[in-house]
Each structure stands twice: as structure tokens, then as C-alpha cells.
Design a protein around this motif. Structure first.
Motif, mmCIF file in Angstrom:
data_model
loop_
_atom_site.group_PDB
_atom_site.id
_atom_site.type_symbol
_atom_site.label_atom_id
_atom_site.label_comp_id
_atom_site.label_asym_id
_atom_site.label_seq_id
_atom_site.Cartn_x
_atom_site.Cartn_y
_atom_site.Cartn_z
ATOM 1 N N SER A 1 4.686 4.556 -6.059
ATOM 2 C CA SER A 1 4.070 3.357 -5.496
ATOM 3 C C SER A 1 4.782 2.131 -6.055
ATOM 4 O O SER A 1 5.674 2.241 -6.892
ATOM 5 N N GLN B 1 0.808 -1.219 0.000
ATOM 6 C CA GLN B 1 0.000 0.000 0.000
ATOM 7 C C GLN B 1 0.846 1.275 0.000
ATOM 8 O O GLN B 1 0.310 2.377 -0.125
ATOM 9 N N THR B 2 2.149 1.113 0.157
ATOM 10 C CA THR B 2 3.021 2.282 0.224
ATOM 11 C C THR B 2 2.818 3.193 -0.988
ATOM 12 O O THR B 2 2.870 2.751 -2.130
ATOM 13 N N TRP C 1 -0.965 7.841 1.222
ATOM 14 C CA TRP C 1 -0.971 6.756 2.223
ATOM 15 C C TRP C 1 0.283 6.766 3.085
ATOM 16 O O TRP C 1 0.246 6.501 4.272
#
Length: 362
Positions: free
Chosen positions: A44, A21-22, A69
Motif C-alpha cells: 500500500s 486506497q490502492t 482493494w
């Protein structure tokens, strides 16, 4: 600004595993510092990264506008897989057999010695291992052209060899559980050598679903005159065979300009991107792209084209990112108020003349 240290003296490297999810916006950055290395991460799908040593500093900066995020990183300490006692000892090694499913570090002496010819075989005997992931430390370097590291392995009935020299040590993944290592050094200069982390993977529990939507995409019919971006996943997946059709439905579109992003790269020879279209006289024309240095701009006199992307099961790279710009026949009014139709080539020539005139004035 944060500092991280592993106090166990047997730790020689730290593997950074980023959560899927980074996401770090392009205007923000995550930067790590170790030894003389500075590495910045943004975007990402950030790949795993290996730090040489037991400590590093981390800084994270963000601007005052949008949020994202952020990041989550697992830090995995790696103990040195082989105790290097000198070039003679390393040169005499025949390789190793690993019975576990842990990562193992394989290193040359630092620096390595002159006149070395090393041949070693490595294998993982656990039957669950179906792939091996190779990652190199940023310090890895061998004398350019004259010295080299080679990794060889079998894929079906095909023998594959990958070679590194200089400082461009890119990681990769192979199918299988064993490989051969060859290292050759001449009688002149030496360099740092290499640190290579080999991680066994289990294909059945690590499916790659990144490319599912890409494979299912048949293409797009664009209704407007805006430039459009079409791209593969980054990096793309193995074993692709994708066919897509793109078109611009506005009746004024008569020409398309396809401009490749500078990062575009495809494994040379074994993976291939093909862009084809049909000319006004019915002739079919295909343009093929492979490698990382021949992605020149393509101009086609049509409002549609087909894209085909085929990859093998071994090595992947960034892929492609293409900006497609629709062009129309342009009508201009001359001094006599007569209308003259100009092609894109005519317009380009007019622009070139205007630029030359501007330079003379200035």
C-alpha cells in the motif's frame, strides 16, 4: 495482460499516480514492462512512478486466497520540457523560469558528453507553489563516482546540496520554489544521463496526515510474551518529534532483543532515531540510528525502553520497523537435579557449542 500507448509524439514520459486506497497483497503483484525495465508493485501507499517513453505493458496476478482493494492509477502524459539538440546547446543553457503549475521534465543529452560542466537555475514563479517534487526515470545513470548530478536549494538560512552518481537516483521533495542544478562529467566514460520530472506542490492543499496517529501514539505496555512489531510510517513524514515508551509487564521479562527490518533507513545526520533504557545500576544508555547501513540488533537487559524519532523538514526515507522479542531468565535442570539459572549469554554459548558439535557429526 494489457498494453497502453500515448500516440502523441511529443510525449516523452508517463507519470503513474496511484490512488491512496490502492492495496495489493504481498502474494499478488502488479508489474509493468517498458523498454528493458521491469517494475513490480505490491503493498500500500505506493509512490508515484515515472515511465520513460510513450507506451508500456501491464500485468496483474493474484492467488486464489484472500482479496484486497486492488489498484487505481491515473496516467499523466508528460511532454518533453526541453528539446535537446546536443551537448553544446544543453551546456549553454542557464536554466528556466516556469510561470505555470505544471510538471516539467529536465533532461541531459542521452548519452551525455565528456568534459561537461553545467550550471543551471530553475524557478517556479506562481506564488501558490510552496514545494517541488523530484522524480527520476529508471534509465537515469551517470558514470559512477567520476560524474555527478547535484541539486542545491535553500531552507531558511541553510544551504542544502544533494548529489547523485551511478544508478541510485532517489526522488525527493524540497520546500521552496527554486533550485540550482550542476552536472559534471570527466574526460572518460559517459552514460545515459538523467530524466528528472519536477512537479510543483501546494502545501496548503496537500496536508500530509499519514503520520497523525503515529505522532499521537505515546507507546504501548505489552502484557504477554509474544514478539511485537513497532514501526514508523513508510516513508515517514517531515518535521517529526515523537517520543514513545514501550514496556512488557510480565514479571518474567528481563531482557529485550530489538531486531531491525532490512529496509530500515533514515536520512543520515539530519534525521535521528534514539532508543534509550536504564540499566540495573541506574545508568541511562542511548543508541542512535541514522543512515541505512548500521541497524544492528540491539539487546538490552530490561523490560522497557524509550524511543525518540526526530526528522527535519527536507527529505524522508523508509523509516524503521523493529521486532521486539522479550526474553526471560531460563531455569534448567542439571544431571544432579540441581536447578541452575542461566543468562541469555549462557544460552547463546550453549547453542553455539551444540551447533559446532552438530557440524562435526555431519
Amino acid at each position: 495482460n494489457q498494453s497502453y500507448v500515448f500516440t502523441n509524439p511529443s510525449i516523452s514520459q508517463i507519470q503513474m499516480v496511484f490512488d491512496t486506497q490502492t492495496f495489493i497483497r504481498i502474494f499478488d503483484s502488479l508489474t509493468i514492462f517498458y523498454r528493458d525495465i521491469v517494475k513490480t508493485f505490491t503493498g500500500s501507499a505506493i509512490p508515484n512512478y515515472i515511465i520513460t517513453g510513450r507506451e508500456f505493458n501491464l500485468t496483474f496476478s493474484s492467488n486464489s486466497q484472500y482479496l484486497a482493494w486492488g489498484y487505481s492509477i491515473d496516467l499523466i502524459p508528460i511532454e518533453h520540457g526541453h528539446e535537446i539538440s546536443g551537448c553544446g546547446t544543453w551546456q549553454a543553457r542557464k536554466g528556466a523560469t516556469f510561470n505555470d503549475t505544471s510538471s516539467h521534465v529536465i533532461s541531459s543529452p542521452h548519452p551525455y558528453c565528456n568534459e561537461m560542466t553545467v550550471s543551471q537555475h530553475y524557478s517556479f514563479t506562481n506564488e501558490a507553489v510552496t514545494m517541488l517534487q523530484f522524480e527520476f526515470s529508471d534509465l537515469s545513470s551517470v558514470e559512477n563516482s567520476d560524474d555527478s548530478l547535484e541539486i542545491s536549494y535553500e531552507v531558511g538560512d541553510r544551504h542544502v546540496t544533494r548529489s547523485w552518481t551511478g544508478t541510485d537516483f532517489n526522488g525527493f521533495i524540497i520546500e521552496g520554489h527554486e533550485f540550482d542544478l550542476a552536472f559534471n562529467a570527466d574526460a572518460l566514460n559517459t552514460d545515459y544521463g538523467f530524466d528528472m520530472n519536477v512537479t510543483p506542490l501546494f502545501k496548503e492543499i496537500q496536508p500530509d496526515t499519514r503520520c497523525d496517529s503515529y505522532k499521537a501514539n505515546p507507546g504501548t505496555a505489552f502484557s504477554g510474551l509474544d514478539a511485537q512489531v513497532i514501526e514508523s510510517p513508510h516513508p515517514y513524514c517531515s518535521d517529526l518529534n515523537v517520543s514513545q515508551h514501550y514496556s512488557f509487564t510480565d514479571s518474567s521479562v528481563t531482557q529485550l532483543t530489538l531486531s531491525f527490518d532490512l529496509e530500515s533507513s533514515i536520512e543520515v545526520v539530519f534525521d535521528m532515531l534514539t532508543i534509550s533504557h536504564t540499566k540495573a545500576d541506574g545508568t541511562e544508555v542511548g543508541n542512535r540510528y541514522s543512515g541505512d547501513g548500521d541497524f544492528s540488533e540491539l539487546v538490552i537487559d530490561t523490560d522497557e525502553f524509550d524511543l525518540k524519532f526526530v526528522t527535519d523538514s527536507i527529505y524522508t526515507m523508509y523509516g524503521y520497523r523493529i521486532t521486539v522479542i522479550p526474553g526471560t531468565v531460563t531455569t534448567v535442570t542439571t544431571q544432579s537435579q540441581c536447578k541452575q539459572t542461566m543468562t541469555q549469554e549462557d544460552l547463546d554459548n550453549e547453542m553455539l557449542m551444540l551447533r559446532e558439535y552438530y557440524y562435526k557429526l555431519n
